[in-house]
Design an enzyme around this catalytic site. Structure first.
Site, mmCIF file in Angstrom:
data_model
loop_
_atom_site.group_PDB
_atom_site.id
_atom_site.type_symbol
_atom_site.label_atom_id
_atom_site.label_comp_id
_atom_site.label_asym_id
_atom_site.label_seq_id
_atom_site.Cartn_x
_atom_site.Cartn_y
_atom_site.Cartn_z
ATOM 1 N N HIS A 169 6.571 4.216 12.823
ATOM 2 C CA HIS A 169 6.854 5.111 11.691
ATOM 3 C C HIS A 169 5.625 5.718 11.014
ATOM 4 O O HIS A 169 5.751 6.457 10.042
ATOM 5 C CB HIS A 169 7.667 4.368 10.629
ATOM 6 C CG HIS A 169 6.871 3.281 9.938
ATOM 7 N ND1 HIS A 169 6.026 3.557 8.888
ATOM 8 C CD2 HIS A 169 6.781 1.964 10.156
ATOM 9 C CE1 HIS A 169 5.464 2.426 8.501
ATOM 10 N NE2 HIS A 169 5.891 1.441 9.243
ATOM 11 N N ARG A 215 2.728 7.775 9.376
ATOM 12 C CA ARG A 215 2.540 9.201 9.113
ATOM 13 C C ARG A 215 1.412 9.817 9.935
ATOM 14 O O ARG A 215 1.504 10.951 10.383
ATOM 15 C CB ARG A 215 2.205 9.406 7.629
ATOM 16 C CG ARG A 215 3.344 9.974 6.829
ATOM 17 C CD ARG A 215 3.119 9.859 5.335
ATOM 18 N NE ARG A 215 4.391 9.524 4.713
ATOM 19 C CZ ARG A 215 5.209 10.401 4.167
ATOM 20 N NH1 ARG A 215 4.889 11.663 4.111
ATOM 21 N NH2 ARG A 215 6.353 10.013 3.649
ATOM 22 N N HIS A 233 13.375 4.226 12.711
ATOM 23 C CA HIS A 233 13.119 4.440 11.276
ATOM 24 C C HIS A 233 13.861 5.700 10.810
ATOM 25 O O HIS A 233 14.020 6.649 11.583
ATOM 26 C CB HIS A 233 11.602 4.608 11.097
ATOM 27 C CG HIS A 233 11.115 4.489 9.686
ATOM 28 N ND1 HIS A 233 11.278 5.495 8.766
ATOM 29 C CD2 HIS A 233 10.455 3.498 9.036
ATOM 30 C CE1 HIS A 233 10.741 5.125 7.610
ATOM 31 N NE2 HIS A 233 10.232 3.914 7.746
ATOM 32 N N GLU A 276 -2.048 5.194 3.113
ATOM 33 C CA GLU A 276 -2.071 3.806 2.643
ATOM 34 C C GLU A 276 -3.469 3.300 2.298
ATOM 35 O O GLU A 276 -3.629 2.510 1.364
ATOM 36 C CB GLU A 276 -1.417 2.885 3.680
ATOM 37 C CG GLU A 276 0.094 3.037 3.798
ATOM 38 C CD GLU A 276 0.527 4.188 4.698
ATOM 39 O OE1 GLU A 276 -0.361 4.895 5.243
ATOM 40 O OE2 GLU A 276 1.735 4.404 4.852
ATOM 41 N N ASP A 280 0.799 -1.226 0.000
ATOM 42 C CA ASP A 280 0.000 0.000 0.000
ATOM 43 C C ASP A 280 0.830 1.274 0.000
ATOM 44 O O ASP A 280 0.369 2.321 0.442
ATOM 45 C CB ASP A 280 -0.915 -0.014 1.232
ATOM 46 C CG ASP A 280 -0.128 -0.261 2.516
ATOM 47 O OD1 ASP A 280 1.096 -0.033 2.514
ATOM 48 O OD2 ASP A 280 -0.746 -0.686 3.518
ATOM 49 N N GLU A 305 -0.964 -8.903 -1.342
ATOM 50 C CA GLU A 305 -1.499 -8.356 -0.077
ATOM 51 C C GLU A 305 -2.674 -7.406 -0.369
ATOM 52 O O GLU A 305 -2.730 -6.262 0.096
ATOM 53 C CB GLU A 305 -0.427 -7.640 0.752
ATOM 54 C CG GLU A 305 -0.760 -7.506 2.228
ATOM 55 C CD GLU A 305 0.303 -6.745 3.013
ATOM 56 O OE1 GLU A 305 0.375 -5.516 2.933
ATOM 57 O OE2 GLU A 305 1.081 -7.407 3.720
HETATM 58 C C1 UD1 Z 1 6.916 4.367 3.696
HETATM 59 C C2 UD1 Z 1 5.487 4.087 3.241
HETATM 60 C C3 UD1 Z 1 4.725 3.339 4.323
HETATM 61 C C4 UD1 Z 1 5.480 2.103 4.758
HETATM 62 C C5 UD1 Z 1 6.880 2.486 5.186
HETATM 63 C C6 UD1 Z 1 7.705 1.259 5.516
HETATM 64 C C7 UD1 Z 1 4.357 5.690 1.752
HETATM 65 C C8 UD1 Z 1 3.602 6.955 1.666
HETATM 66 N N1 UD1 Z 1 4.790 5.347 2.972
HETATM 67 O O1 UD1 Z 1 6.863 5.271 4.787
HETATM 68 O O2 UD1 Z 1 3.457 2.948 3.828
HETATM 69 O O3 UD1 Z 1 4.800 1.488 5.849
HETATM 70 O O4 UD1 Z 1 7.536 3.164 4.090
HETATM 71 O O5 UD1 Z 1 8.846 1.601 6.233
HETATM 72 O O6 UD1 Z 1 4.545 5.011 0.770
HETATM 73 N N2 UD1 Z 1 14.415 7.633 4.544
HETATM 74 C C9 UD1 Z 1 15.790 7.532 4.406
HETATM 75 N N3 UD1 Z 1 16.295 6.350 3.922
HETATM 76 C C10 UD1 Z 1 15.512 5.283 3.642
HETATM 77 C C11 UD1 Z 1 14.141 5.402 3.807
HETATM 78 C C12 UD1 Z 1 13.598 6.590 4.244
HETATM 79 O O7 UD1 Z 1 16.534 8.453 4.673
HETATM 80 O O8 UD1 Z 1 16.030 4.240 3.234
HETATM 81 C C13 UD1 Z 1 13.843 8.926 5.025
HETATM 82 C C14 UD1 Z 1 13.919 10.036 3.945
HETATM 83 O O9 UD1 Z 1 14.131 11.258 4.579
HETATM 84 C C15 UD1 Z 1 12.514 9.993 3.330
HETATM 85 C C16 UD1 Z 1 11.691 9.690 4.571
HETATM 86 O O10 UD1 Z 1 12.459 8.757 5.339
HETATM 87 O O11 UD1 Z 1 12.146 11.188 2.707
HETATM 88 C C17 UD1 Z 1 10.310 9.173 4.303
HETATM 89 O O12 UD1 Z 1 10.304 8.066 3.415
HETATM 90 P P1 UD1 Z 1 8.911 7.609 2.733
HETATM 91 O O13 UD1 Z 1 9.149 6.369 1.944
HETATM 92 O O14 UD1 Z 1 8.285 8.764 2.030
HETATM 93 O O15 UD1 Z 1 7.960 7.316 3.960
HETATM 94 P P2 UD1 Z 1 8.065 6.251 5.123
HETATM 95 O O16 UD1 Z 1 7.657 6.946 6.368
HETATM 96 O O17 UD1 Z 1 9.363 5.560 5.079
HETATM 97 N N1 UDP Z 2 12.276 -4.618 9.874
HETATM 98 C C1 UDP Z 2 13.658 -4.731 9.720
HETATM 99 N N2 UDP Z 2 14.463 -3.926 10.493
HETATM 100 C C2 UDP Z 2 13.962 -3.017 11.378
HETATM 101 C C3 UDP Z 2 12.562 -2.899 11.510
HETATM 102 C C4 UDP Z 2 11.734 -3.710 10.732
HETATM 103 O O1 UDP Z 2 14.134 -5.531 8.922
HETATM 104 O O2 UDP Z 2 14.766 -2.333 12.034
HETATM 105 C C5 UDP Z 2 11.416 -5.454 9.024
HETATM 106 C C6 UDP Z 2 10.366 -6.273 9.762
HETATM 107 O O3 UDP Z 2 10.853 -7.550 10.055
HETATM 108 C C7 UDP Z 2 9.199 -6.308 8.782
HETATM 109 C C8 UDP Z 2 9.351 -5.036 7.962
HETATM 110 O O4 UDP Z 2 10.676 -4.562 8.199
HETATM 111 O O5 UDP Z 2 9.297 -7.406 7.891
HETATM 112 C C9 UDP Z 2 8.340 -4.006 8.376
HETATM 113 O O6 UDP Z 2 8.641 -2.770 7.799
HETATM 114 P P1 UDP Z 2 8.027 -1.401 8.294
HETATM 115 O O7 UDP Z 2 7.649 -1.505 9.723
HETATM 116 O O8 UDP Z 2 9.003 -0.359 7.899
HETATM 117 O O9 UDP Z 2 6.761 -1.210 7.356
HETATM 118 P P2 UDP Z 2 5.231 -1.719 7.433
HETATM 119 O O10 UDP Z 2 5.235 -3.188 7.568
HETATM 120 O O11 UDP Z 2 4.572 -1.011 8.576
HETATM 121 O O12 UDP Z 2 4.663 -1.243 6.138
#
Ligand code: UD1
Ligand code: UDP
Length: 385
Positions: free
Chosen positions: A217, A219, A250, A132, A96, A118
């Site tokens: 994490h 939003r 995160h 999402e 999502d 999913e």
């Molecule tokens: C995203 C997804 C969320 C998912 C989550 C899993 C959207 C809108 N959100 O949220 O559904 O549950 O990923 O973790 O699709 N960043 C880094 N390095 C990384 C990843 C993220 O620096 O490898 C930082 C960056 O500043 C980036 C911010 O995190 O701009 C947000 O990343 P983003 O993918 O937009 O949202 P998440 O909160 O990670």
């Molecule tokens: N996970 C990981 N390292 C971490 C935290 C989570 O590998 O430090 C894995 C966890 O086992 C799960 C997935 O990341 O499989 C979940 O990701 P996240 O919580 O970022 O996203 P969501 O599932 O809420 O979309």
């Protein structure tokens, strides 16, 4: 040979698609083409390495503290040329995220059928989880094949008038991934490297103290929600000095700021970098209980017999609650403190949750997805558009 474009953007998508990519690779009638959109840069790389995923196209869309519109626009512009060049027979997206929405939309624009892994998770509330819930609804409208993890998700899709012939109950591929990881960790040669990675971050005695594993994490919890969550962890750390509270934080700056400000000086709280999947599964296996808002973590932890308290107001995953593996505890400080305290102090309440069965699958979801894909290419399944 059917060419399957697998699009993944964030850490959980890579984990949950890894078993599907490996199944496609092993099959003689499919060729996977893997696109990493780059929505997550750092957090995806470690999953790609752990599962040895063959990435064919690596896009570069992530920006620090990215906005949803900026990310969406960059994704659309970057994904389309790859679809044009590869012209796959089908696209697979998982979950999502914004990468899912845009991957499905870009495929639709090019007339490429879409399979949604999913599918059918719903809270019924457009603003939670945000964005999402909207992404899932839109992905469903764009997809030809819907891989529902549970019967409930299947039912939700049928309520939305999706043709039942296109919906398959597969289980969640996260269980396939977890089983792959556990099999690796059970091989003796794997253990020392994971243990030493964790010892480096947490000290060599990391397993000797009971600990609560924390992730967060979402939003919709930014701002006041995260302030409450952090205050609750602070209170718990004071109330239970013999426990440690291990929190891989995160990388989103909107998460890191309140967490570091509130918790970095607390003696028995350990704030660490996001942990690669192998060490994270080892932490899950060793912890006392899990406090999280993560979708994937609440699906995995019950397979390891760990109670999960979910810091959200609403859920698209009620199966865990019904099965007794998960409790929804909201984002209010007092309630989180009460619920964790209850599990730490009440052995019966703890055991009841720890011993409940995981409703999210049997680790064979990827095989079922491949079977459905074959049916689709043999013309047994009607096309949505
Ligand atoms: C995203 C997804 C969320 C998912 C989550 C899993 C959207 C809108 N959100 O949220 O559904 O549950 O990923 O973790 O699709 N960043 C880094 N390095 C990384 C990843 C993220 O620096 O490898 C930082 C960056 O500043 C980036 C911010 O995190 O701009 C947000 O990343 P983003 O993918 O937009 O949202 P998440 O909160 O990670
Ligand atoms: N996970 C990981 N390292 C971490 C935290 C989570 O590998 O430090 C894995 C966890 O086992 C799960 C997935 O990341 O499989 C979940 O990701 P996240 O919580 O970022 O996203 P969501 O599932 O809420 O979309």
């Amino acid at each position: 040979m059917k060419r399957v474009m697998v699009i993944m953007g964030t850490r959980p998508e890579a984990i949950k698609l890894a078993p599907v990519i490996h199944a496609l690779k092993r099959a003689e009638d499919f060729q996977p083409i893997v696109m990493a959109t780059g929505q997550h840069k750092d957090m995806l790389a470690s999953v790609v390495a752990r599962f040895d995923l063959p990435v064919d196209h690596e896009l570069d869309v992530m920006r620090p503290d990215q906005t949803l519109s900026g990310l969406t626009a960059r994704l659309l512009a970057a994904i389309d040329p790859v679809l044009e060049a590869e012209s796959p027979d089908i696209t697979l997206v998982q979950g999502d995220t914004t990468s899912v929405l845009v991957g499905a939309l870009a495929s639709f624009y090019r007339g490429i059928p879409v399979g949604h892994v999913e599918a059918g998770l719903r809270t019924g509330q457009m603003m939670a989880p945000f964005p999402e819930e909207a992404n899932r609804l839109l992905a469903t409208r764009l997809a030809h094949l819907h891989f529902a993890p549970t019967q409930r998700a299947h039912g939700k899709l049928l309520e939305e008038q999706i043709d039942p012939a296109t919906v398959f109950v597969t289980g969640n591929t996260v269980i396939d991934a977890l089983q792959m990881e556990l099999a690796r960790q059970n091989q003796e040669s794997e253990d020392p490297s994971i243990h030493s990675q964790l010892a480096e971050e947490l000290g060599s005695d990391w397993k000797e103290h009971p600990f609560v594993l924390i992730t967060g994490h979402r939003r919709e919890s930014f701002g006041p929600g995260f302030e409450e969550i952090c205050s609750a962890i602070h209170d718990l750390a004071t109330r239970f000095p013999d426990f440690r509270f291990i929190y891989p934080v995160h990388l989103n700056p909107r998460v890191r700021e309140p967490v570091q400000r509130t918790l970095s000086d607390v003696e028995n709280v350990r704030l660490i970098e996001p942990t690669p999947y192998g060490p994270f599964v080892a932490l899950l296996n060793a912890c006392h209980l899990v406090l999280t808002d993560s979708g994937g973590v609440q699906e995995e932890a019950p397979s390891l017999g760990k109670p999960v308290l979910v810091m959200r107001e609403t859920t698209e995953r009620p199966e865990g609650i019904e099965a007794g593996t998960v409790r929804l505890v909201g984002t209010q400080r007092e309630r989180i403190v009460d619920e964790v305290s209850r599990l730490v102090s009440d052995e019966n309440a703890y055991r009841e949750m720890a011993e409940a069965a995981n409703p999210y699958g049997d680790g064979k979801a990827s095989g079922r997805i491949l079977d459905a894909l074959r049916g689709f290419f043999e013309g047994q399944i009607p096309r949505a558009w």
